[in-house]
Design an enzyme around this catalytic site. Structure first.
Site, PDB file in Angstrom:
ATOM      1  N   CYS A 131     -10.593   4.678   1.233  1.00  0.00           N
ATOM      2  CA  CYS A 131     -10.891   6.092   1.432  1.00  0.00           C
ATOM      3  C   CYS A 131     -11.607   6.652   0.201  1.00  0.00           C
ATOM      4  O   CYS A 131     -11.317   6.242  -0.937  1.00  0.00           O
ATOM      5  CB  CYS A 131      -9.606   6.873   1.679  1.00  0.00           C
ATOM      6  SG  CYS A 131      -8.792   6.458   3.244  1.00  0.00           S
ATOM      7  N   CYS A 173      -1.030  -0.366   0.285  1.00  0.00           N
ATOM      8  CA  CYS A 173      -0.965   0.766   1.212  1.00  0.00           C
ATOM      9  C   CYS A 173      -0.065   0.505   2.403  1.00  0.00           C
ATOM     10  O   CYS A 173       0.085   1.367   3.251  1.00  0.00           O
ATOM     11  CB  CYS A 173      -2.371   1.128   1.690  1.00  0.00           C
ATOM     12  SG  CYS A 173      -3.206  -0.197   2.583  1.00  0.00           S
TER      13      CYS A 173
END
Length: 234
Positions: free
Chosen positions: A201, A229
């Site tokens: 991101c 993540c």
């Protein structure tokens, strides 16, 4: 009937990534999926799948809503080059709206817990939907990517997700991948030419400096031991 594990173990006897993926496509019964984030590793695998027109491997991506414009461009160029569709999975709307309303638009800078919660909503929940019913998950993981991945194998059982993971690039170097992309004229994310190695991101990714670890550009404000993540156990 030959067990799935035995079929997958035969892959190690094959030499090229094309041979290995074609073998899986032909011999594995059940759902086979490949997850791409359009990084250089995933573009290698995409080419090996799409150039052979392997029909039994579903290619998908997790669109978190916060990726770079260059990533969308790479997505589009890949579909156009190979005339293949890549299935998108998106975060659950209600959970994401509630999370942002409660914590703000960029809460991941405030704590590891909030960052992991954001990753869970934007990545893990969609991934679980994409992997539902799958027997084999093909990934772009490489041992070189981080210290906690250098003991991974080409074929692994993922106990948490109850499926086999096939990591065809586990022993590839960064140089191996880019040589493959160049040889086969595969489109790749232009951010790689600007020092971005691991691209996620936009708010959570930066270019790395000379001498820094591959993953130094991901969640750079956090301790090295916390840089995952939730998509992979390692």
């Amino acid at each position: 009937m030959i067990k799935l594990e035995d079929i997958l173990n035969k892959i190690t006897d094959l030499k090229t990534i094309e041979e290995k993926l074609a073998y899986i496509d032909l011999n594995v019964e059940g759902k086979i999926v490949f997850s791409t984030s359009f990084g250089f590793e995933d573009q290698v695998i995409s080419h090996a799948i799409f150039s052979q027109k392997l029909q039994n491997i579903e290619t998908f991506t997790l669109d978190t809503g916060r990726v770079f414009p260059e990533t969308y461009t790479t997505w589009n160029k890949t579909e156009l080059k190979y005339q293949q569709k890549i299935k998108p999975y998106y975060p659950p709307t209600t959970e994401l709206e509630n999370f942002i309303e409660e914590n703000g638009i960029n809460p991941f800078y405030d704590s590891v817990e909030l960052r992991k919660q954001c990753c869970f909503i934007r990545k893990v929940i969609p991934l679980n939907r994409a992997l539902e019913g799958a027997s084999v998950w093909i990934t772009g993981l490489r041992a070189e990517q981080s210290n906690n991945r250098n003991d991974m194998h080409e074929i692994e059982w993922d106990e948490s997700k109850k499926l086999f993971k096939f990591n065809p690039l586990i022993n590839f170097t960064k140089e191996d991948c880019f040589a493959y992309l160049k040889e086969n004229r595969v489109p790749y994310n232009p951010l790689h030419d600007k020092g971005f190695i691991s691209i996620g991101c936009a708010p959570c990714t930066r270019a790395i400096q000379e001498g820094e670890d591959f993953r130094a550009g991901r969640w750079w404000w956090e301790d090295e031991t916390k840089k995952e993540c939730g998509l992979h156990a390692k």
